[in-house]
Design an enzyme around this catalytic site. Structure first.
Site, PDB file in Angstrom:
ATOM      1  CD  GLU A  73      -2.276   1.053   2.986  1.00 11.25           C
ATOM      2  OE1 GLU A  73      -2.797   2.062   3.481  1.00 11.25           O
ATOM      3  OE2 GLU A  73      -2.253  -0.051   3.566  1.00 11.25           O
ATOM      4  CG  ASP A 132      -4.522  -1.274  -0.311  1.00 12.47           C
ATOM      5  OD1 ASP A 132      -3.830  -2.301  -0.461  1.00 12.47           O
ATOM      6  OD2 ASP A 132      -4.729  -0.758   0.807  1.00 12.47           O
TER       7      ASP A 132
END
Length: 370
Positions: A73, A132
């Site tokens: 991320e 993500d």
């Protein structure tokens, strides 16, 4: 490896490259464009010196907590930033690091966490991916192709398309057209029916459909499903706030906030440290692409947070109930930049009536209060 500055390609969009936003989208008016550009450049320089590391000799990575660890991320954020700032040496070094830490499931996706052990960055807590990180890294590669082209050492376009193929296979449930939490959920009936709204990177999906026209229908299906999920939540439990929770689950044909702890905490069904990004992510397809399918829900959030805070940015709280209490009621008494800054992107939708709110947010998040 980092690109040699002498060999770095000429940037097509050197910073600051000012995008044209959808008509009606506002920017701060209490600061000049030049001052904003200077501040953002300064913040990028500070971010690099504070968080970028190369320990382990595998390329550049982002220190994300007090330990010698990183997560995909954070890596995705960093690669997007480097592309926007036309920082090819940093970008290529980060790309090299990502390629040394591939998922054991999706072969072109990134293992979600590494820690420095005996002088080497090692995958820990599983070597699978988080959606993500995958989405941001793929988007960063698309930005890199637009920034420098793909005729150099790294073929950014080919790398981006390889990631997009893996994302569709492993991070997308192609029955419901929802985003899974990661490639580890692929094939798992229970986890395949969960989704994380902080992964709803609406502008990325528009860009992916353009880069990958053979699969444009699939990317558009994901976009449409996101709008359906968010708008259903905004019409039901979040009719005043527009808020979505950290995690949602398929129940009776609809996606609803999870009950109890799913992956991280007893606030998985609330607006917590994942969903705090959604006022930014969900606003972007309107700001950048003019898509109106999520505009009404994000305007609800805009109106609600201005009222809840009285227009004072430091009164944005670091957690609000969605499932586990009165929707929109804060369950902590403190603020945090992770919650306040995304509201500034959402505030760009506010029009003339929201100009003071956006101005105050700019001042607060760029050094007035943090």
């Amino acid at each position: 490896p980092a690109a040699s500055p002498a060999l770095a390609a000429t940037a097509t969009h050197p910073f600051p490259a000012h995008a044209t936003y959808t008509a009606g989208v506002i920017k701060p008016t209490n600061v000049t464009q030049a001052a904003m550009d200077s501040k953002v450049q300064s913040l990028y320089t500070t971010w690099k010196s504070t968080y970028l590391r190369s320990d382990g000799g595998q390329g550049t990575w982002v220190k994300y907590d007090s330990t010698s660890s990183t997560v995909s991320e954070a890596h995705g954020y960093g690669m997007v930033l480097a592309a926007y700032f036309a920082d090819q040496a940093t970008f290529d070094s980060m790309y090299g690091y990502y390629r040394k830490h591939l998922s054991s499931v999706g072969p072109n996706l990134m293992a979600w966490k590494q820690t420095l052990k005996n002088g080497v960055m090692k995958n820990v807590e599983g070597s699978d991916s988080a959606t993500d990180g995958d989405l941001d890294i793929a988007y960063a590669l698309q930005l890199a192709d637009a920034q420098w082209g793909s005729a150099g050492t790294v073929n950014y376009r080919t790398a981006a398309l390889a990631m997009l193929g893996n994302i569709l296979t492993y991070d997308v449930n192609q029955t419901t057209w929802t985003l899974n939490p990661g490639d580890w959920a692929h094939g798992s009936t229970a986890d395949n029916n969960h989704t994380r709204p902080s992964d709803f990177m609406t502008d990325h999906l528009v860009a992916f459909a353009k880069l990958d026209p053979a699969n444009a229908t699939k990317w558009n299906n994901v976009s449409s499903k996101i709008a359906s999920i968010v708008n259903a939540q905004a019409a039901a439990g979040s009719s005043t706030t527009g808020l979505v929770p950290d995690f949602m689950v398929l129940s009776g044909g609809s996606f609803v906030p999870v009950s109890g702890t799913y992956l991280e905490s007893n606030h998985d069904g609330d607006f917590d440290y994942n969903a705090c990004r959604t006022p930014w992510r969900l606003a972007m397809s309107y700001i950048a692409n003019g898509r109106t399918d999520l505009l009404a829900s994000q305007l609800k959030t805009n109106t609600w947070i201005r009222g809840a805070t009285g227009g004072t940015p430091t009164k944005v709280r670091a957690g609000y109930y969605v499932k586990n209490g009165t929707n929109g009621k804060a369950y902590v008494s403190y603020d945090n930049l992770a919650f306040t800054a995304p509201m500034a992107v959402n505030a760009m939708l506010g029009g003339a009536s929201g100009q003071t709110w956006l101005n105050n947010l700019w001042t607060s998040i760029t050094g007035g209060n943090y």
